[in-house]
Design a protein around this motif. Structure first.
Motif, PDB file in Angstrom:
ATOM      1  N   CYS A   1       0.797  -1.288   0.122  1.00  0.00           N
ATOM      2  CA  CYS A   1      -0.084  -0.038   0.003  1.00  0.00           C
ATOM      3  C   CYS A   1       0.879   1.557  -0.172  1.00  0.00           C
ATOM      4  O   CYS A   1       2.150   1.135   0.311  1.00  0.00           O
ATOM      5  CB  CYS A   1      -0.803   0.092   1.296  1.00  0.00           C
ATOM      6  SG  CYS A   1      -0.025  -0.199   2.722  1.00  0.00           S
ATOM      7  N   SER A   2       0.282   2.349  -0.003  1.00  0.00           N
ATOM      8  CA  SER A   2       1.038   3.741  -0.092  1.00  0.00           C
ATOM      9  C   SER A   2       0.330   4.960   0.448  1.00  0.00           C
ATOM     10  O   SER A   2      -1.006   4.420   0.695  1.00  0.00           O
ATOM     11  CB  SER A   2       1.440   3.996  -1.514  1.00  0.00           C
ATOM     12  OG  SER A   2       0.318   3.946  -2.256  1.00  0.00           O
ATOM     13  N   ILE A   3       0.871   5.957   0.538  1.00  0.00           N
ATOM     14  CA  ILE A   3       0.071   7.167   0.967  1.00  0.00           C
ATOM     15  C   ILE A   3       0.530   8.237  -0.035  1.00  0.00           C
ATOM     16  O   ILE A   3       1.363   8.456  -0.613  1.00  0.00           O
ATOM     17  CB  ILE A   3       0.899   7.670   2.365  1.00  0.00           C
ATOM     18  CG1 ILE A   3       0.962   6.610   3.356  1.00  0.00           C
ATOM     19  CG2 ILE A   3       0.450   8.911   2.856  1.00  0.00           C
ATOM     20  CD1 ILE A   3       1.427   6.798   4.710  1.00  0.00           C
ATOM     21  N   LEU A   4      -0.701   8.867  -0.079  1.00  0.00           N
ATOM     22  CA  LEU A   4      -0.717   9.878  -0.988  1.00  0.00           C
ATOM     23  C   LEU A   4       0.315  10.995  -0.775  1.00  0.00           C
ATOM     24  O   LEU A   4       0.481  11.512   0.311  1.00  0.00           O
ATOM     25  CB  LEU A   4      -1.957  10.676  -1.384  1.00  0.00           C
ATOM     26  CG  LEU A   4      -3.097   9.944  -1.934  1.00  0.00           C
ATOM     27  CD1 LEU A   4      -4.695  10.585  -1.760  1.00  0.00           C
ATOM     28  CD2 LEU A   4      -2.912   9.446  -3.222  1.00  0.00           C
ATOM     29  N   PRO A   5       1.030  11.563  -1.655  1.00  0.00           N
ATOM     30  CA  PRO A   5       2.185  12.510  -1.430  1.00  0.00           C
ATOM     31  C   PRO A   5       1.545  13.930  -0.876  1.00  0.00           C
ATOM     32  O   PRO A   5       2.224  14.753  -0.470  1.00  0.00           O
ATOM     33  CB  PRO A   5       2.818  12.783  -2.819  1.00  0.00           C
ATOM     34  CG  PRO A   5       2.438  11.408  -3.726  1.00  0.00           C
ATOM     35  CD  PRO A   5       0.966  11.060  -3.172  1.00  0.00           C
ATOM     36  N   GLN A   6       0.336  14.201  -1.432  1.00  0.00           N
ATOM     37  CA  GLN A   6      -0.322  15.592  -1.013  1.00  0.00           C
ATOM     38  C   GLN A   6      -1.011  15.224   0.224  1.00  0.00           C
ATOM     39  O   GLN A   6      -1.834  16.243   0.547  1.00  0.00           O
ATOM     40  CB  GLN A   6      -1.199  15.860  -2.310  1.00  0.00           C
ATOM     41  CG  GLN A   6      -0.451  16.401  -3.450  1.00  0.00           C
ATOM     42  CD  GLN A   6      -0.175  15.077  -4.276  1.00  0.00           C
ATOM     43  OE1 GLN A   6      -0.762  14.157  -4.092  1.00  0.00           O
ATOM     44  NE2 GLN A   6       0.566  15.133  -5.190  1.00  0.00           N
ATOM     45  N   ASP A   7      -0.966  14.346   0.974  1.00  0.00           N
ATOM     46  CA  ASP A   7      -1.664  14.112   2.286  1.00  0.00           C
ATOM     47  C   ASP A   7      -1.191  15.233   3.307  1.00  0.00           C
ATOM     48  O   ASP A   7      -0.051  15.080   3.923  1.00  0.00           O
ATOM     49  CB  ASP A   7      -1.320  12.828   2.879  1.00  0.00           C
ATOM     50  CG  ASP A   7      -2.464  12.301   3.894  1.00  0.00           C
ATOM     51  OD1 ASP A   7      -2.491  12.985   5.160  1.00  0.00           O
ATOM     52  OD2 ASP A   7      -3.260  11.274   3.772  1.00  0.00           O
ATOM     53  N   GLU A   8      -2.336  15.905   3.537  1.00  0.00           N
ATOM     54  CA  GLU A   8      -2.206  17.107   4.573  1.00  0.00           C
ATOM     55  C   GLU A   8      -1.767  16.641   6.122  1.00  0.00           C
ATOM     56  O   GLU A   8      -1.091  17.243   6.842  1.00  0.00           O
ATOM     57  CB  GLU A   8      -3.186  18.242   4.618  1.00  0.00           C
ATOM     58  CG  GLU A   8      -3.504  18.871   3.276  1.00  0.00           C
ATOM     59  CD  GLU A   8      -4.525  19.798   3.178  1.00  0.00           C
ATOM     60  OE1 GLU A   8      -4.959  19.965   4.371  1.00  0.00           O
ATOM     61  OE2 GLU A   8      -4.854  20.603   2.275  1.00  0.00           O
ATOM     62  N   HIS A   9      -2.511  15.732   6.181  1.00  0.00           N
ATOM     63  CA  HIS A   9      -2.528  15.075   7.518  1.00  0.00           C
ATOM     64  C   HIS A   9      -1.146  14.420   8.076  1.00  0.00           C
ATOM     65  O   HIS A   9      -0.534  14.731   9.277  1.00  0.00           O
ATOM     66  CB  HIS A   9      -3.482  14.070   7.799  1.00  0.00           C
ATOM     67  CG  HIS A   9      -4.959  14.493   8.045  1.00  0.00           C
ATOM     68  ND1 HIS A   9      -5.327  15.526   8.759  1.00  0.00           N
ATOM     69  CD2 HIS A   9      -5.734  14.238   7.110  1.00  0.00           C
ATOM     70  CE1 HIS A   9      -6.597  15.687   8.567  1.00  0.00           C
ATOM     71  NE2 HIS A   9      -6.948  15.184   7.506  1.00  0.00           N
ATOM     72  N   LEU A  10      -0.627  14.040   7.088  1.00  0.00           N
ATOM     73  CA  LEU A  10       0.975  13.345   7.330  1.00  0.00           C
ATOM     74  C   LEU A  10       1.962  14.577   7.318  1.00  0.00           C
ATOM     75  O   LEU A  10       2.880  14.310   8.017  1.00  0.00           O
ATOM     76  CB  LEU A  10       1.181  12.452   6.077  1.00  0.00           C
ATOM     77  CG  LEU A  10       2.626  11.661   6.265  1.00  0.00           C
ATOM     78  CD1 LEU A  10       2.756  10.849   7.404  1.00  0.00           C
ATOM     79  CD2 LEU A  10       2.950  10.768   5.068  1.00  0.00           C
ATOM     80  N   SER A  11       1.724  15.537   6.518  1.00  0.00           N
ATOM     81  CA  SER A  11       2.734  16.709   6.592  1.00  0.00           C
ATOM     82  C   SER A  11       2.639  17.381   7.781  1.00  0.00           C
ATOM     83  O   SER A  11       3.467  17.658   8.315  1.00  0.00           O
ATOM     84  CB  SER A  11       2.402  17.454   5.218  1.00  0.00           C
ATOM     85  OG  SER A  11       2.428  17.015   4.095  1.00  0.00           O
ATOM     86  N   ASN A  12       1.282  17.462   8.213  1.00  0.00           N
ATOM     87  CA  ASN A  12       0.979  18.167   9.658  1.00  0.00           C
ATOM     88  C   ASN A  12       1.558  17.347  10.635  1.00  0.00           C
ATOM     89  O   ASN A  12       2.314  17.870  11.755  1.00  0.00           O
ATOM     90  CB  ASN A  12      -0.450  18.393   9.760  1.00  0.00           C
ATOM     91  CG  ASN A  12      -1.076  19.505   8.935  1.00  0.00           C
ATOM     92  OD1 ASN A  12      -0.161  20.510   8.809  1.00  0.00           O
ATOM     93  ND2 ASN A  12      -2.307  19.261   8.474  1.00  0.00           N
ATOM     94  N   PHE A  13       1.549  16.057  10.706  1.00  0.00           N
ATOM     95  CA  PHE A  13       1.995  15.157  11.430  1.00  0.00           C
ATOM     96  C   PHE A  13       3.784  15.202  11.488  1.00  0.00           C
ATOM     97  O   PHE A  13       4.219  15.506  12.616  1.00  0.00           O
ATOM     98  CB  PHE A  13       1.640  13.683  11.274  1.00  0.00           C
ATOM     99  CG  PHE A  13       2.420  12.697  12.110  1.00  0.00           C
ATOM    100  CD1 PHE A  13       2.092  12.333  13.521  1.00  0.00           C
ATOM    101  CD2 PHE A  13       3.344  12.100  11.596  1.00  0.00           C
ATOM    102  CE1 PHE A  13       2.513  11.589  14.102  1.00  0.00           C
ATOM    103  CE2 PHE A  13       4.218  10.981  12.277  1.00  0.00           C
ATOM    104  CZ  PHE A  13       3.785  10.729  13.517  1.00  0.00           C
TER     105      PHE A  13
END
Length: 1801
Positions: free
Chosen positions: A301-313
């Motif tokens: 699986c993968s995470i979207l590069p534009q995921d705001e929650h991961l960036s904020n984390f």
């Protein structure tokens, strides 16, 4: 006792019910052994046949008597079983609103889902120090028991709080922590209580809802400092939106978040750390909302590069975005030779992500807990601790997973420990009471625990399966089936292969195995932890660094490669990895074992929280849910263990008091209560196994107490029946006698009626006969009357004829007699006139002869000289007067003559005119004049008639108009009167309204002012109290260090002035400044008559002036005597007419004048000196205030009197000078012809000049002072000095007369003012009389109200007048003080100038005068000591003094001695000595009080002495306000140099501290007695009854006399307090305040215990309270303390006692309670009604409907939310000024004080 006896008719039982769990029913038929069913009647009157299990002989549970229902302790129930427990909890919860109930050692707490006012500071202090059985059940009682055992036994304690989610575990634990923080918080630790309480919101925030902190942080996301967190609403995040609704009703998340931040700040968490904590929490929310997408293969699986929650984390935690993105979807596999990077499936990534979030949260929580522990850490040595465990209770849901399994496993362990502890306590109780016991069989859940935690148990198999690479939940479940299918606590469900059943102690629970393995692993991958360790934020990095791990210097390398070949694994990494991979089950089991070890090392206390309903409705009880939790929490197991032994336990004296009605009369003669109890039980209960006699208690099997209660009720019922039978028989007898009496009365009245009817018939018959008789008589009488009238008429006419004849004859005779009378009278009168005329002629002739003779004698006498001399005396005046009178009479005669002549001429002319007309009429013919005259007469008559008619018309019109006007005026007057009445009514109404409003406003303002004054006073005294506490702590820390001497100083005068100079506050009066004493008095009056008290300097100068005048007088007397001798010699040798200069008469006159003047001046000066001495004695210490006005007025009157005397003297002098001047003038006229030269010499050229007033007074003083220059009369008369003196005397006389007139005018004005006041008083009296008359017409209530209004208005007017007077006096005082300063400055300058010129002479005379002043050697009330003796003085008089040493001396003797020492230091102007003595005294008193902090006598002794010293400093301060009651002798003892106002304030503060310590000691002595004496002791014997108390016995239930007190003990103790305070001379006002405070404490402690104890809220307790309070009131009246207000402080307790005794059924009863209980709050009234407990079955409980009625009627009250009274509240103390009547010189110092070094001055 057989089964048939128990299950008899009317016995109530419990039967199972599907809805209510258990239902009550009543037997309608006796049960007999062998019956297959019971005939029951349900509560709804339904008849039911209940089948009996014959095989097991299982009969339904018996119901406890109603008297036992609602007990505080479930073990007090006679029948212990599940329905009894459930019913008791339900009754307490719903009917009495009691959420706490004891069940042996367990406290059952039911969540009310409503805020209750039972957790305040007052409740904490009420439970503090109390035994657990003395108060109603409460979490505070459990906390106090744990705290007490820890402090007493120094053993660790634990409080285990368990229950379901929402049952209130966290709240209970929070309140327990609050109790420990409040009770155990040391004053030496800063904010320990606040810190402990602040930790609660933090731990709650990081606890359940689940996890409030996330919702709070989202609610505060809008704050500016949280914008970088990138948070929105809680619904937008995955973790916070899973529970549905994100808000809780009644909870403000933003407000709670602010409290959390404040708690962090209070616990020392810096603002930067707080921001970091909130960033970590926000990052967890963002981490949970990261979107993960599965790939097509399903294994990655993968995470979207534009995921705001991961960036904020990543931004919030300071970690690399790319690394976290990679390792969230990959994992690392480490083998012995290589390391692999592997992708993870979607479910594995989600599990890893959630595990990472939980791990971050756990690390943060651990950090917060560690920080809180550091903040709460104390520097004191910790001997023991109390642990509060908040743990989930037993849980069973429809779907149970790994979480429920762990919770139930922990509860199994806790239940095992609980059972063991309960069993242990039971056995210890039996051993302690020395009764035989057998092993109690109780449920042991060790097999179930072994099933879970033993080798190859459920947890071992779970861990083993987790280690298997391809392990699944199904495989693990199959292993469980294979391994444990034979266990009695393990079962396999029939319809499932993935679930299993564990038979727990509480219930069977089916667990679904799905998810067990993953939840047990809870894998957090090391790569993710390493990324967090490399965070750029220090707090985040520190959270994940273990103590063994070194902090890496650089970030780890990139993990992008799929395979990393490593030769060998490093041992530290393996160890770390192994430790990191412990399963959750293993960690939980280890943690649980550690917890159990800790609990086993402590004394446990159990709190079981019950959730009454799932809807969280307030005070709603669901029996099904409650029974489920009771079974799960071990309460029923406790009941079962108790029921297996002897659950009911009674103290011997309680058993005797309760069941002595079952004792026979002959057995009561025995004094041994134990023997009586044995005898009674052996007779009543035949089975000896049903009870046991312990050392202090009697133990009963289950049901025996109910049996005894049944026997007791039967006994009472029998007695009641007997009483009813007797009363009913008496009532029937009374009824019979009443009926008999009524029957006899009816018979009597019937017979009387028949007799009356017979008598009526006879009376009617007789009446008929009488009527016939009188009718016949009437007929005969009428006939007779007709005949008689005819005869009378005939006789009348005949007699009239004869009478007329006789009348005519008599008339003729009478007329003849009248004629004869007149003729004879005329003849006699004519004869008398002839005789009288002859007598008059004779008299005239004789009188003429006598007059001629007298005239001849007078003419002869008039010619004589003596007569002329007599007539000449005063003749001139008489002549003048007569001449004036003659002139006036001549003038009058002249005017009258003129008037007479005019009138005569007028009359003459009129007579002539009339004569002429008469002649004219006579000459004219008569026939012509007669008609004309008649015509004129007719015309005049007509005119007269017309005038009369017109006049009559006018009069009629006038009368009509007058009547109309009168009517109009009457109407107007009536209308005006009506308007006036209406106006007066309106004015009266307006006045009444204004008075009412003004009275109400004034009363409110007075109350507010009093309240503000009391609050200010209370705040001030609290500050003083805190100051004393801080000072005591400071002394404790410093121990023996020297006391700070920088106390407030005192003001003094400049040291360069001598004591005499510094005392001189007014101008000195001397002969060089002021001519005579009158000028001195005038200058004193300018200064102010109130300040007329002169100092020693003035007194000495006056004495000097008097002595000089006395010497001068003696010299002049000698010169005068010599001069008289010389003059007498000159008279003998030389003739007096040779020269005027040597004229002896003039010289003698002058010398006499001079002597008289000097004598009068001497007399005046002596009088002035006496007046000044009196002013010095009376006004020495008075200030310029209103009190001086009467004295100044008296002095002014004295001056007026002196002025009158001086005027008389001056008048005598003027007369003497006049005589001398007249004699000199005569001599001058006589010698003018003989010696013309002397005329020029003797003339007075200046005598006729105009003399100015000041020149005349100066010339007069010049005459008075010429003692050596006046050698002869000529010298005196030179330049006209004698004339000037005479003019001067006249001017002085005029001045004195002017002054006298001015004083007279003032006196007249004063009289007029007094008259005006008298008139005003009369008017006021008339108004009051009118008011009184009006008041008498009003009703009594209106009279009282009107009187109160009048009194309020009067007091208001007086208050305003007094305020105006005070303002005027203050203004006058400021003005006079300003003038005084100016005059003092002038006097000082003048004295300095005079001191240079007369130093030697003045010093000589001054010394001599001082010697004269000290002629008396009496004691002056001063004590002298040397500086080095100060420590000895303080030791003998303060620190080492015992009150018993002064038992026979004057009260407050040390205070008087200290003041006399202070006075001597003031006399010597030694400020350092005053400062040192007062400071040492204050510090010595504090040291003594600290040493004897529990000695009432010592504290009272120094309170009285401190107050007396304070009064002395006020009484002798020189302040006029404190000197109004002083005597002249006491005024001499005033301080002269120093103002000790600041020391008075220090002594006042010290008095407040001593008073507070005195109250604290008295309360400490009385408080242990209050509850026992007021509530528990039987003041009225046989009134109260005792009910069973269960496991925990009250302290009063111990052996007789151990801790019990009676009311007499309290009264004896208060008598002792009162005697000590009175003997030691404490002010009566302070004694009143002491007992007011003590009575308030008695009221508060008693009422608080009443509100917290169900066992004392009964009718008998109310009767006991009423009796006890009346005894206390009687004691107050006997000691004359009823005016202290102590009875008013007892009003809440009085009303509570009345409330217990009133009826509580109907609406009228509710209204009576509401109107009566005005001093009780609504909560207190409802609480007492809820607590009300009948002691007998014949009493009725208070219904819930009645309590609701009370609440509805009291809902408008604005009562405080506080339930209990503040027993620590202290009224502000007042120390009113109380001057002493003793003088200092009358005080005797006893030898026992060892004060020989003090010298009396």
């Amino acid at each position: 006792m057989s089964v048939g006896e128990l299950y008899s008719q009317c016995t109530r039982v419990w039967i199972p019910d599907p809805d209510e769990v258990w239902r009550s029913a009543e037997l309608t038929k006796d049960y007999k052994e062998g019956d297959k069913s019971l005939q029951l009647r349900l509560e709804d009157e339904t008849i039911l046949e209940y089948p009996i299990d014959i095989q097991h002989n299982q009969l339904p549970f018996l119901r406890n008597p109603d008297i036992l229902v609602g007990e505080n302790d479930l073990t007090a129930l006679s029948y212990l079983h599940e329905p009894a427990v459930l019913h008791n909890l339900k009754v307490r919860f719903l009917e009495s609103n009691h959420i706490y109930t004891y069940c042996g050692i367990v406290l059952v707490a039911i969540n009310p889902y409503e805020q209750l006012p039972i957790y305040g500071q007052d409740v904490i202090y009420a439970y503090s120090g109390q035994n657990m059985g003395d108060m109603d059940p409460h979490i505070f009682a459990v906390a106090e028991e744990a705290y007490k055992q820890m402090a007493r036994d120094e053993k660790n304690q634990s409080i285990i709080v368990s229950g379901e989610s929402g049952a209130g575990k966290t709240v209970s634990a929070k309140y327990a922590m609050r109790y420990f923080a409040t009770v155990g918080g040391s004053a030496s630790e800063t904010n320990i209580e606040e810190k402990v309480l602040a930790s609660s919101p933090i731990m709650e925030a990081d606890d359940e809802r689940n996890y409030h902190i996330f919702y709070q942080l989202c609610a505060a996301a809008g704050l500016p400092e949280f914008k970088e967190l990138a948070l929105t609403s809680a619904e937008d995040f995955f973790y916070t939106s899973q529970g549905g609704d994100t808000s809780i009703e009644g909870v403000d998340d933003a407000e709670d978040f602010e409290k959390t931040r404040q708690a962090f700040t209070l616990l020392g968490v810096r603002e930067s750390h707080q921001i970091s904590i909130f960033k970590i929490i926000a990052s967890i929310l963002h981490l949970g909302s990261v979107e993960i997408q599965a790939e097509r293969d399903g294994d990655s699986c993968s995470i979207l590069p534009q995921d705001e929650h991961l960036s904020n984390f990543c931004r919030l935690l300071g970690v690399e975005h790319s690394q976290m993105e990679h390792w969230l979807c990959h994992r690392k596999l480490v083998t012995t030779s290589e390391t692999y990077v592997k992708t993870m499936s979607l479910q594995q990534v989600i599990n890893a992500r959630n595990a990472l979030a939980k791990h971050i949260y756990a690390q943060l929580f651990s950090w917060i807990v560690e920080h809180i522990n550091k903040a709460l850490h104390t520097s004191l040595k910790q001997h023991s601790f109390i642990g509060v465990l908040d743990i989930y209770g037993f849980e069973t849901f429809e779907v149970n997973s790994f979480e429920q399994f762990c919770i139930n496993y922990a509860n199994e362990k806790l239940q095992q420990q609980f059972n063991s502890h309960v069993f242990k306590l039971e056995q210890e109780e039996y051993m302690k009471e020395q009764i035989p016991w057998t092993l109690i069989d109780f449920y042991d859940n060790q097999p179930c625990i072994d099933l879970i935690e033993a080798k190859l148990g459920i947890l071992d198999l779970l861990d083993e399966e987790c280690k298997v690479p391809k392990g699944t939940d199904q495989n693990w479940a199959q292993k469980l089936y294979d391994r444990h299918s034979s266990s009695q606590h393990f079962q396999k469900p029939r319809m499932s292969n993935t679930a299993f059943i564990v038979i727990h102690f509480a219930d069977k629970v089916e667990y679904l195995s799905d998810g067990f393995l993953e939840k047990n692993r809870d894998t957090v991958y090391e790569e993710q932890i390493n990324i967090l360790k490399a965070s750029k934020f220090p707090l985040v990095a520190d959270l994940f660094h273990d103590d063994k791990d070194p902090i890496p210097a650089t970030t780890p390398g990139k993990g992008s490669s799929s395979k990393i070949n490593i030769r060998s694994a490093r041992p530290p990494m393996k160890v770390s990895n192994k430790e990191h991979k412990k399963t959750v089950g293993h960690q939980f089991r280890t943690s649980l074992h550690l917890l159990m070890e800790t609990l086993n090392a402590t004394t446990p206390h159990y709190v079981r929280c019950i959730k009454p309903n799932d809807e969280k409705l307030p005070f709603h009880f669901d029996p099904k849910r409650a029974v489920q939790q009771l079974r799960a929490c071990g309460v029923l197991e406790t009941i079962r263990i108790s029921a297996a032994g002897y659950p009911s336990r009674w103290a011997y004296h309680d058993f005797f008091n309760r069941y002595r009605v079952l004792v026979k009369k002959r057995e009561l003669a025995n004094t041994d209560k134990k023997a009586i109890c044995r005898s009674v039980l052996e007779n009543l209960i035949k089975d000896p196994d049903k009870f046991q006699f312990g050392r202090t208690k009697i133990f009963f099997r289950a049901g025996q107490v109910a049996y005894l209660e049944k026997l007791r009720a039967d006994k009472f019922r029998t007695a009641t029946i007997m009483i009813q039978k007797t009363v009913r028989g008496w009532l029937q007898k009374v009824k019979y006698h009443r009926l008999k009496g009524a029957t006899l009365t009816l018979q009597r009245y019937c017979r009387g009626y028949l007799a009356h009817r017979l008598a009526e018939h006879l009376r009617r018959t007789r009446a008929a006969v009488v009527l016939q008789k009188y009718y016949r008589m009437q007929r005969a009488h009428q006939s007779y009357q007709r005949i008689r009238r005819a005869a009378i008429i005939i006789q009348a006419f005949t007699r009239a004829m004869f009478v007329r004849r006789t009348y005519r004859q008599v008339l003729m005779e009478h007329k003849a007699t009248i004629i004869q009378k007149h003729v004879r009278g005329w003849m006699a009168h004519r004869h008398f006139q002839r005789l009288r005329d002859a007598a008059i002629v004779i008299q005239c002739a004789f009188r003429m002869l006598k007059a001629r003779q007298e005239l001849k004698a007078l003419r002869i006498e008039a010619r004589s000289a003596e007569h002329l001399k007599r007539l000449n005396v005063g003749m001139e005046n008489k002549v003048v007067q007569l001449q004036r009178k003659i002139d006036e009479q001549n003038k009058e005669f002249k005017t009258l003559s003129e008037q007479l002549s005019v009138t005569t001429s007028t009359y003459t002319m009129e007579v002539e005119r009339l004569k002429k007309e008469l002649e004219h009429y006579r000459q004219s013919p008569g026939e012509d004049s007669s008609p004309r005259l008649q015509k004129e007469v007719e015309s005049l008559r007509t005119e007269l008639q017309r005038a009369h008619s017109e006049r009559k018309i006018l009069e009629d019109a006038h009368s009509r108009e007058k009547d109309e006007l009168r009517k109009r005026v009457a109407d107007l007057e009536q209308e005006n009167a009506l308007l006036k009445d209406e106006k007066e009514q309106l004015n009266s109404q307006i006045l009444c309204q204004s008075k009412d409003e003004f009275a109400q406003n004034s009363v409110k303002e007075n109350l507010l002012m009093k309240k503000e004054l009391e609050e200010e006073r209370s705040r001030y005294q609290n500050l003083v109290k805190e100051y004393s506490q801080l000072e005591q702590r400071y002394d404790n820390l410093r121990d023996e260090m020297s006391i700070i001497k920088q106390t407030p100083g005192h003001r003094r005068n400049p040291s360069n002035q001598s004591s005499l100079e510094s005392d001189s506050n007014y101008p000195s009066i001397s002969t060089s400044e002021i001519g005579d004493t009158e000028d001195a008095l005038q200058q004193m009056e300018e200064i102010g008559l109130e300040k007329a008290a002169m100092d020693m300097t003035v007194f000495l100068k006056l004495q000097k002036r008097v002595r000089e005048l006395e010497q001068e007088r003696k010299k002049l007397q000698v010169q005068l005597e010599k001069r008289e001798q010389q003059d007498s010699k000159k008279v003998q040798v030389e003739p007096p007419q040779t020269d005027i200069d040597v004229d002896p008469d003039a010289d003698l006159a002058y010398n006499s004048l001079k002597r008289q003047e000097l004598e009068s001046e001497n007399k005046k000066l002596k009088n002035d000196l006496n007046e000044l001495r009196k002013a010095i004695a009376d006004q020495a210490t008075q200030n310029n205030s209103s009190h001086g006005s009467p004295d100044s007025y008296n002095l002014l009157l004295n001056q007026l009197k002196l002025a009158h005397e001086e005027l008389e003297v001056r008048k005598e002098e003027v007369l003497i000078l006049r005589t001398q001047i007249v004699s000199a003038d005569q001599r001058r006229l006589a010698s003018r012809n003989a010696e013309p030269n002397i005329n020029a010499r003797a003339s007075w050229p200046n005598s006729e000049k105009h003399v100015d007033q000041e020149d005349a007074i100066e010339a007069y003083h010049g005459v008075c002072q010429t003692n050596s220059k006046t050698e002869d009369w000529g010298y005196l008369n030179e330049d006209g000095e004698l004339g000037l003196a005479y003019q001067g005397l006249k001017q002085v006389a005029r001045l004195l007369e002017a002054q006298l007139q001015a004083q007279s005018l003032e006196h007249e004005e004063e009289v007029e003012r007094l008259k005006d006041q008298l008139e005003a008083l009369k008017e006021e009296m008339d108004k009051q009389q009118q008011t009184f008359c009006q008041t008498l017409l009003l009703s009594p209530e209106a009279q009282v109200e009107f009187g109160v209004q009048q009194e309020i208005s009067r007091l208001t007017n007086e208050n305003l007048d007094l305020k105006e007077l005070v303002e005027k006096l203050e203004k006058n005082e400021r003005k006079l003080k300003k003038q005084l300063k100016i005059y003092m400055k002038k006097v000082q300058d003048l004295e300095a100038a005079q001191a240079l010129a007369q130093s030697e002479r003045k010093r000589h005379e001054l010394n001599r005068q001082v010697t004269v002043q000290r002629k008396e050697k009496d004691f002056q009330g001063m004590l002298e000591y040397h500086k080095e003796d100060e420590a000895l003085l303080i030791r003998n008089l303060v620190t080492d003094l015992k009150p018993q040493m002064l038992s026979g001396a004057v009260p407050c003797l040390p205070a008087y001695i200290l003041y006399m020492c202070i006075r001597h230091a003031d006399y010597t102007n030694d400020d350092l000595k005053v400062h040192a003595l007062l400071t040492s005294t204050i510090n010595g008193i504090k040291k003594v009080l600290k040493k004897h902090n529990d000695d009432f006598e010592m504290t009272s002794f120094w309170l009285s002495n401190t107050c007396r010293l304070l009064h002395c400093l006020k009484q002798y301060s020189g302040d006029e306000g404190f000197m109004t009651q002083n005597t002249a002798k006491q005024n001499e003892h005033c301080l002269k140099n120093f103002d000790l106002t600041e020391y008075r304030q220090v002594l006042s503060d010290l008095s407040i501290q001593i008073y507070q310590q005195l109250i604290k000691i008295a309360e400490g002595v009385l408080q242990p007695m209050i509850v026992s004496a007021m509530l528990e002791n039987e003041s009225i014997q046989g009134l109260s009854g005792v009910k069973p108390t269960g496991y925990r016995k009250r302290s009063s239930s111990m052996a007789d006399g151990d801790n019990s007190y009676c009311l007499e003990a309290i009264i004896r103790q208060m008598n002792a307090f009162h005697t000590v305070m009175c003997d030691q001379g404490l002010d009566p006002e302070i004694i009143l305040q002491v007992f007011k405070q003590l009575f308030y404490m008695i009221n508060a402690v008693t009422l608080n215990n009443l509100l917290l104890r169900k066992d004392v809220c009964s009718w008998s307790t109310g009767m006991q309270l009423r009796y006890n309070i009346s005894q206390l009131e009687e004691w107050l009246r006997g000691r004359n303390l009823h005016q202290s207000g102590a009875v008013q402080t007892m009003e809440p307790l009085i009303q509570a006692a009345q409330l217990l005794q009133l009826k509580k059924k109907t609406q009228e009863d509710a209204e009576a309670i509401c109107s009566l209980c005005t001093s009780l709050s609504t909560q207190q009234i409802v609480k007492i009604l809820n607590l009300y407990t009948p002691l007998n079955e014949f009493e009725e409980r208070v219904t819930v409907a009645f309590i609701r009625t009370i609440q509805a009627q009291l809902q408008e009250r604005n009562d405080p939310q506080q339930l209990l009274l503040d027993a620590k509240h202290m009224f502000p103390v007042l120390f009113p000024f109380n001057p002493s009547s003793l003088t200092m010189d009358s005080i005797h110092i006893p030898a026992c004080l060892n004060l020989e070094f003090l010298n009396q001055v």
